[in-house]
Design an enzyme around this catalytic site. Structure first.
Site, PDB file in Angstrom:
ATOM      1  N   ASN A 212       0.846  -1.193   0.000  1.00 51.09           N
ATOM      2  CA  ASN A 212       0.000   0.000   0.000  1.00 51.09           C
ATOM      3  C   ASN A 212       0.881   1.243   0.000  1.00 51.09           C
ATOM      4  O   ASN A 212       2.113   1.146  -0.021  1.00 51.09           O
ATOM      5  CB  ASN A 212      -0.962  -0.026   1.189  1.00 51.09           C
ATOM      6  CG  ASN A 212      -0.217  -0.139   2.504  1.00 51.09           C
ATOM      7  OD1 ASN A 212       0.584   0.725   2.833  1.00 51.09           O
ATOM      8  ND2 ASN A 212      -0.447  -1.214   3.241  1.00 51.09           N
ATOM      9  N   ASP A 282      -4.355  -6.290   4.727  1.00 50.70           N
ATOM     10  CA  ASP A 282      -5.419  -7.126   5.292  1.00 50.70           C
ATOM     11  C   ASP A 282      -5.503  -8.481   4.600  1.00 50.70           C
ATOM     12  O   ASP A 282      -6.042  -9.425   5.153  1.00 50.70           O
ATOM     13  CB  ASP A 282      -6.770  -6.412   5.165  1.00 50.70           C
ATOM     14  CG  ASP A 282      -6.863  -5.241   6.141  1.00 50.70           C
ATOM     15  OD1 ASP A 282      -6.366  -5.391   7.269  1.00 50.70           O
ATOM     16  OD2 ASP A 282      -7.415  -4.186   5.766  1.00 50.70           O
ATOM     17  N   LYS A 292       8.436 -17.156 -11.018  1.00 54.08           N
ATOM     18  CA  LYS A 292       7.660 -16.047 -11.564  1.00 54.08           C
ATOM     19  C   LYS A 292       6.440 -16.594 -12.323  1.00 54.08           C
ATOM     20  O   LYS A 292       6.583 -17.499 -13.153  1.00 54.08           O
ATOM     21  CB  LYS A 292       8.551 -15.211 -12.493  1.00 54.08           C
ATOM     22  CG  LYS A 292       7.856 -13.962 -12.949  1.00 54.08           C
ATOM     23  CD  LYS A 292       8.714 -13.151 -13.896  1.00 54.08           C
ATOM     24  CE  LYS A 292       7.834 -12.104 -14.530  1.00 54.08           C
ATOM     25  NZ  LYS A 292       8.276 -11.758 -15.858  1.00 54.08           N
ATOM     26  N   PHE A 327      -4.614   2.884  14.962  1.00 52.28           N
ATOM     27  CA  PHE A 327      -4.905   3.931  13.981  1.00 52.28           C
ATOM     28  C   PHE A 327      -6.049   3.455  13.107  1.00 52.28           C
ATOM     29  O   PHE A 327      -6.247   2.256  12.949  1.00 52.28           O
ATOM     30  CB  PHE A 327      -3.668   4.189  13.102  1.00 52.28           C
ATOM     31  CG  PHE A 327      -2.648   5.049  13.774  1.00 52.28           C
ATOM     32  CD1 PHE A 327      -1.939   4.572  14.862  1.00 52.28           C
ATOM     33  CD2 PHE A 327      -2.406   6.336  13.324  1.00 52.28           C
ATOM     34  CE1 PHE A 327      -0.999   5.366  15.498  1.00 52.28           C
ATOM     35  CE2 PHE A 327      -1.468   7.140  13.942  1.00 52.28           C
ATOM     36  CZ  PHE A 327      -0.765   6.659  15.032  1.00 52.28           C
ATOM     37  N   LYS A 341     -14.063   0.119  15.757  1.00 51.93           N
ATOM     38  CA  LYS A 341     -12.718  -0.470  15.719  1.00 51.93           C
ATOM     39  C   LYS A 341     -12.059  -0.425  17.106  1.00 51.93           C
ATOM     40  O   LYS A 341     -11.450  -1.386  17.537  1.00 51.93           O
ATOM     41  CB  LYS A 341     -11.869   0.310  14.709  1.00 51.93           C
ATOM     42  CG  LYS A 341     -10.857  -0.517  13.987  1.00 51.93           C
ATOM     43  CD  LYS A 341     -10.289   0.216  12.772  1.00 51.93           C
ATOM     44  CE  LYS A 341     -11.143  -0.004  11.537  1.00 51.93           C
ATOM     45  NZ  LYS A 341     -10.586   0.652  10.345  1.00 51.93           N
ATOM     46  N   LYS A 345     -11.278  -3.979  18.866  1.00 51.20           N
ATOM     47  CA  LYS A 345      -9.867  -4.347  18.997  1.00 51.20           C
ATOM     48  C   LYS A 345      -9.330  -4.069  20.403  1.00 51.20           C
ATOM     49  O   LYS A 345      -8.148  -4.215  20.666  1.00 51.20           O
ATOM     50  CB  LYS A 345      -9.037  -3.630  17.936  1.00 51.20           C
ATOM     51  CG  LYS A 345      -9.468  -4.003  16.490  1.00 51.20           C
ATOM     52  CD  LYS A 345      -8.413  -3.627  15.477  1.00 51.20           C
ATOM     53  CE  LYS A 345      -8.885  -3.900  14.053  1.00 51.20           C
ATOM     54  NZ  LYS A 345      -7.803  -3.789  13.069  1.00 51.20           N
TER      55      LYS A 345
HETATM   56  N1  CTP Z   1      -3.886  -3.495  12.008  1.00 52.74           N
HETATM   57  C1  CTP Z   1      -3.124  -4.538  12.465  1.00 52.74           C
HETATM   58  N2  CTP Z   1      -3.094  -5.724  11.782  1.00 52.74           N
HETATM   59  C2  CTP Z   1      -3.788  -5.885  10.657  1.00 52.74           C
HETATM   60  C3  CTP Z   1      -4.580  -4.813  10.164  1.00 52.74           C
HETATM   61  C4  CTP Z   1      -4.589  -3.633  10.858  1.00 52.74           C
HETATM   62  O1  CTP Z   1      -2.486  -4.391  13.504  1.00 52.74           O
HETATM   63  N3  CTP Z   1      -3.738  -7.025  10.008  1.00 52.74           N
HETATM   64  C5  CTP Z   1      -3.927  -2.255  12.786  1.00 52.74           C
HETATM   65  C6  CTP Z   1      -3.332  -1.053  12.096  1.00 52.74           C
HETATM   66  O2  CTP Z   1      -1.964  -0.913  12.381  1.00 52.74           O
HETATM   67  C7  CTP Z   1      -4.154   0.060  12.690  1.00 52.74           C
HETATM   68  C8  CTP Z   1      -5.511  -0.553  12.958  1.00 52.74           C
HETATM   69  O3  CTP Z   1      -5.278  -1.951  13.004  1.00 52.74           O
HETATM   70  O4  CTP Z   1      -3.645   0.469  13.956  1.00 52.74           O
HETATM   71  C9  CTP Z   1      -6.600  -0.243  11.972  1.00 52.74           C
HETATM   72  O5  CTP Z   1      -6.347  -0.758  10.747  1.00 52.74           O
HETATM   73  P1  CTP Z   1      -7.415  -0.757   9.543  1.00 52.74           P
HETATM   74  O6  CTP Z   1      -6.732  -1.450   8.424  1.00 52.74           O
HETATM   75  O7  CTP Z   1      -7.914   0.612   9.338  1.00 52.74           O
HETATM   76  O8  CTP Z   1      -8.583  -1.541  10.166  1.00 52.74           O
HETATM   77  P2  CTP Z   1      -9.228  -2.874   9.795  1.00 52.74           P
HETATM   78  O9  CTP Z   1      -9.522  -3.566  11.046  1.00 52.74           O
HETATM   79  O10 CTP Z   1      -8.372  -3.576   8.799  1.00 52.74           O
HETATM   80  O11 CTP Z   1     -10.608  -2.440   9.201  1.00 52.74           O
HETATM   81  P3  CTP Z   1     -11.092  -2.135   7.718  1.00 52.74           P
HETATM   82  O12 CTP Z   1      -9.945  -2.419   6.777  1.00 52.74           O
HETATM   83  O13 CTP Z   1     -12.204  -3.026   7.579  1.00 52.74           O
HETATM   84  O14 CTP Z   1     -11.443  -0.693   7.782  1.00 52.74           O
END
Ligand code: CTP
Length: 408
Positions: A212, A282, A292, A327, A341, A345
């Site tokens: 990303n 994610d 490859k 975050f 969230k 969490k």
């Molecule tokens: N985070 C994490 N591990 C993951 C995904 C996210 O620790 N596999 C943490 C990020 O570092 C951040 C927080 O979770 O502090 C929020 O991440 P975000 O990607 O916005 O939330 P998601 O739970 O993935 O929700 P969504 O993508 O559905 O918005």
């Protein structure tokens, strides 16, 4: 307001210079410090409890045993409360007691219970200052981390001219502010903080990956701010474009979400705090092709699976006293999603960035955040540099930690 939010104990000993301590007290308060005073019985020959209490707004701690507003364990309570102790004037007698662990009055008992930074400002007659016993005591105190401000030279109360005069309150304030420890933060000093930053990379084959736009800038600025405040930073980062300026206590460079998850989980039981600013992928390819993948007709053959959620797992394993910050980067229904969230969490603080704000997000120098806490508090901040946002995050955490919000 260079001392905003700092809690300072001003210790006063029995010397003529004690009359200057009141001016020092005012200066500390003018810089935003919250100040409380503690003194030896001899100091009360020179200053009165009434004047000190009227200026500081708090009861003076001067007698270990007298019935008063302060609890019987005030020497411990006050040392827990304060970030710094400044003893001005520090007399030869009290310095000797400090050096040898004698605890026979309010100030010396408090000093024995105090384990944070101390500045002693000796003031006495030149011969008393030069006395080998006083010099040896000062040396002993310095070797144990007590900062000693050199006395000034000039006209002394005894009529003599020489070394031993207490510096003017303005000079003491300047000296205190110039000490590096004035920038340290008692809340963060010595704390182990797990900090994640940057993106993760999920391999598809030897040449391709999913990732990303995160550069790690926000996380690196948090690392710098934590270090300046004396924290021990365990920096777990994906491939960064912006690195911390200093060297964290420990740096663990990882690539994938799974590697980041493992590095964090191993360390979490020993940590005081976790700040998870990484933009963790994610989803990752279910299988990494060892060769490859050649293009062919139709679509790209790739099945994705969920990566472990680090914040969720640390939230599950969080023990009493550990502080966890997450975050959230949202594009719509920001507050609702962020609140959900935070709860799901089990974080203590959630830093919400909205991609809708110009000047916030990836690869820019600024950010716009809104803080959400467990009590339902919402604190929306204006756009600011990432350095400033890092300082706000830590101020917020220090406020939560010291308000007792975490004790439950
Ligand atoms: N985070 C994490 N591990 C993951 C995904 C996210 O620790 N596999 C943490 C990020 O570092 C951040 C927080 O979770 O502090 C929020 O991440 P975000 O990607 O916005 O939330 P998601 O739970 O993935 O929700 P969504 O993508 O559905 O918005």
């Amino acid at each position: 307001m260079l001392l905003k939010g700092k809690r300072i104990l001003l210790g006063i000993c029995g010397g003529v210079a004690a009359c200057k301590s009141l001016a020092l007290l005012r200066l500390l308060m003018k810089e935003g410090a919250e100040a409380r005073c503690v003194c030896t019985p001899a100091a009360l020959q020179f200053v009165t409890p009434l004047s000190i209490e009227a200026l500081s707004g708090y009861p003076l701690f001067h007698d270990l045993f007298a019935p008063r507003d302060l609890p019987a364990t005030a020497h411990v309570g006050l040392s827990d409360w304060a970030d710094y102790l400044i003893v001005a004037p520090a007399t030869a007698n009290t310095l000797a007691k400090f050096a040898h662990g004698i605890a026979d009055n309010a100030l010396t008992t408090l000093f024995n219970a105090f384990d944070k930074r101390t500045l002693a400002v000796p003031a006495m007659n030149t011969r008393m200052f030069r006395n080998p016993a006083t010099q040896a005591n000062l040396q002993l105190l310095r070797s144990r981390g007590v900062e000693v401000m050199p006395p000034g030279e000039g006209f002394l109360a005894c009529g003599a001219q020489g070394e031993g005069r207490m510096p003017e309150p303005e000079e003491i304030l300047r000296h205190f502010l110039s000490l590096s420890f004035a920038k340290e933060d008692a809340f963060f000093k010595g704390k182990h903080v797990l900090l994640t930053a940057g993106p993760t990379r999920e391999r598809i084959d030897p040449v391709r990956f999913l990732s990303n736009r995160s550069t790690g800038k926000m996380g690196s600025r948090i690392a710098d701010e934590l270090q300046q405040r004396g924290a021990l930073v365990h920096f777990v980062c994906g491939p960064l474009q912006a690195c911390p300026k200093g060297s964290p206590f420990e740096t663990v460079a990882v690539e994938s979400a799974r590697e980041m998850y493992q590095a964090c989980l191993e360390r979490w039981p020993e940590m005081d705090m976790g700040i998870l600013s990484a933009a963790v992928a994610d989803y990752a390819p279910k299988e990494i092709s060892p060769v490859k993948i050649k293009k062919a007709g139709g679509g790209f053959p790739m099945e994705l699976e969920r990566t472990p959620d680090i914040l969720l797992e640390l939230g599950r394993e969080k023990r009493a006293g550990q502080l966890l910050t997450g975050f959230a980067l949202e594009t719509d229904h920001e507050l609702e999603n962020a609140r959900e969230k935070l709860r799901r969490k089990n974080a203590d603080l959630l830093v919400l960035n909205s991609l809708r704000d110009p000047g916030a997000g990836f690869a820019v120098e600024t950010n716009r955040v809104c803080f959400l806490d467990r009590e339902g508090g919402v604190d929306d901040r204006p756009i600011a540099s990432k350095e400033e946002v890092a300082a706000w995050i830590l101020d917020k955490l220090a406020g939560m930690g010291t308000s007792g919000a975490l004790k439950s």
